[in-house]
Design an enzyme around this catalytic site. Structure first.
Site, PDB file in Angstrom:
ATOM      1  N   CYS A  81      -4.892 -13.246  -3.753  1.00  0.00           N
ATOM      2  CA  CYS A  81      -5.811 -14.201  -3.016  1.00  0.00           C
ATOM      3  C   CYS A  81      -6.380 -15.223  -4.014  1.00  0.00           C
ATOM      4  O   CYS A  81      -5.762 -16.266  -4.456  1.00  0.00           O
ATOM      5  CB  CYS A  81      -6.690 -13.249  -2.233  1.00  0.00           C
ATOM      6  N   HIS A 180      -3.994  -8.978   0.067  1.00  0.00           N
ATOM      7  CA  HIS A 180      -4.873  -8.046  -0.632  1.00  0.00           C
ATOM      8  C   HIS A 180      -3.981  -6.799  -0.733  1.00  0.00           C
ATOM      9  O   HIS A 180      -4.409  -5.743   0.016  1.00  0.00           O
ATOM     10  CB  HIS A 180      -6.163  -7.786  -0.253  1.00  0.00           C
ATOM     11  N   GLU A 182      -4.371  -4.408  -2.637  1.00  0.00           N
ATOM     12  CA  GLU A 182      -5.150  -3.301  -3.029  1.00  0.00           C
ATOM     13  C   GLU A 182      -6.013  -2.567  -2.095  1.00  0.00           C
ATOM     14  O   GLU A 182      -6.584  -1.175  -2.325  1.00  0.00           O
ATOM     15  CB  GLU A 182      -6.172  -3.643  -4.334  1.00  0.00           C
TER      16      GLU A 182
END
Length: 200
Positions: A81, A180, A182
């Site tokens: 991002c 994202h 994660e």
């Protein structure tokens, strides 16, 4: 045998989540806030956050020029991002004083998918990742409007108003996603980066 030592730029953003993801992939994860800490890592993750704030903090912490130099010398890096925005060579819809790292020959558009309320998820076919599609979470995300020679497109939005927009790229030892990974629990994008660091 210990895994590669991979830093997470810890100025702002999803630092803890990236550290956990890297640890689970067999890397030795650590935070990076100072120029000297850059010398101790085999690769670097630049997390999501607010790209113009992060660019300012890179200067405040005297990291901007040392990081540019490291990337130019071949330090493997992965940006998600805001990290993608910072790694780009050209940024659209940003502040005139915003800095960038010029590590990927791409043009990105900030907040291309819209505001926070326009955040969404979708499943992506991701080059180099086998099995189920990658669940991608987009939060005020950029997209890539131009890729230069030598830039490999890893994923595009499959359908909807943004169909065909490029959302993951790699150039040499540097990769970036506009989403994202994660936050989903799917570690395959991080595994791809850890393997890239091991093999660089």
């Amino acid at each position: 045998m210990n895994g590669p030592k991979i830093g997470v730029l810890a100025l702002q953003g999803d630092v803890r989540e990236h550290l956990a993801a890297l640890d689970s992939c067999g890397a030795t994860a650590t935070t990076v806030r100072r120029p000297g800490e850059l010398d101790e890592v085999d690769g670097l993750v630049i997390p999501g956050g607010e790209s113009t704030t992060m660019s300012t903090l890179l200067s405040v912490f005297d990291l901007l020029e040392p990081l540019k130099a490291k990337l130019k010398d071949g330090l493997p890096a992965y940006g998600s991002c805001a990290g993608m925005i910072l790694l780009a060579s050209e940024i659209l819809d940003t502040r005139p004083d915003a800095q960038h790292l010029d590590a990927l020959d791409i043009t990105v558009r900030r907040n291309a998918f819209g505001r926070q309320v326009d955040s969404f998820e979708t499943d992506l076919t991701f080059a180099g990742i086998q099995g189920e599609k990658v669940r991608a979470v987009f939060i005020r995300a950029p997209w890539v409007e131009r890729v230069g020679n030598g830039v490999e497109v890893l994923a595009e939005v499959p359908s909807g108003p943004a169909a065909g927009r490029i959302v993951a790229v790699r150039q040499g030892a540097v990769m970036a996603t506009s989403f994202h990974p994660e936050v989903t629990g799917d570690r395959r994008v991080h595994e791809l980066f850890v393997d890239l660091v091991r093999n660089t």
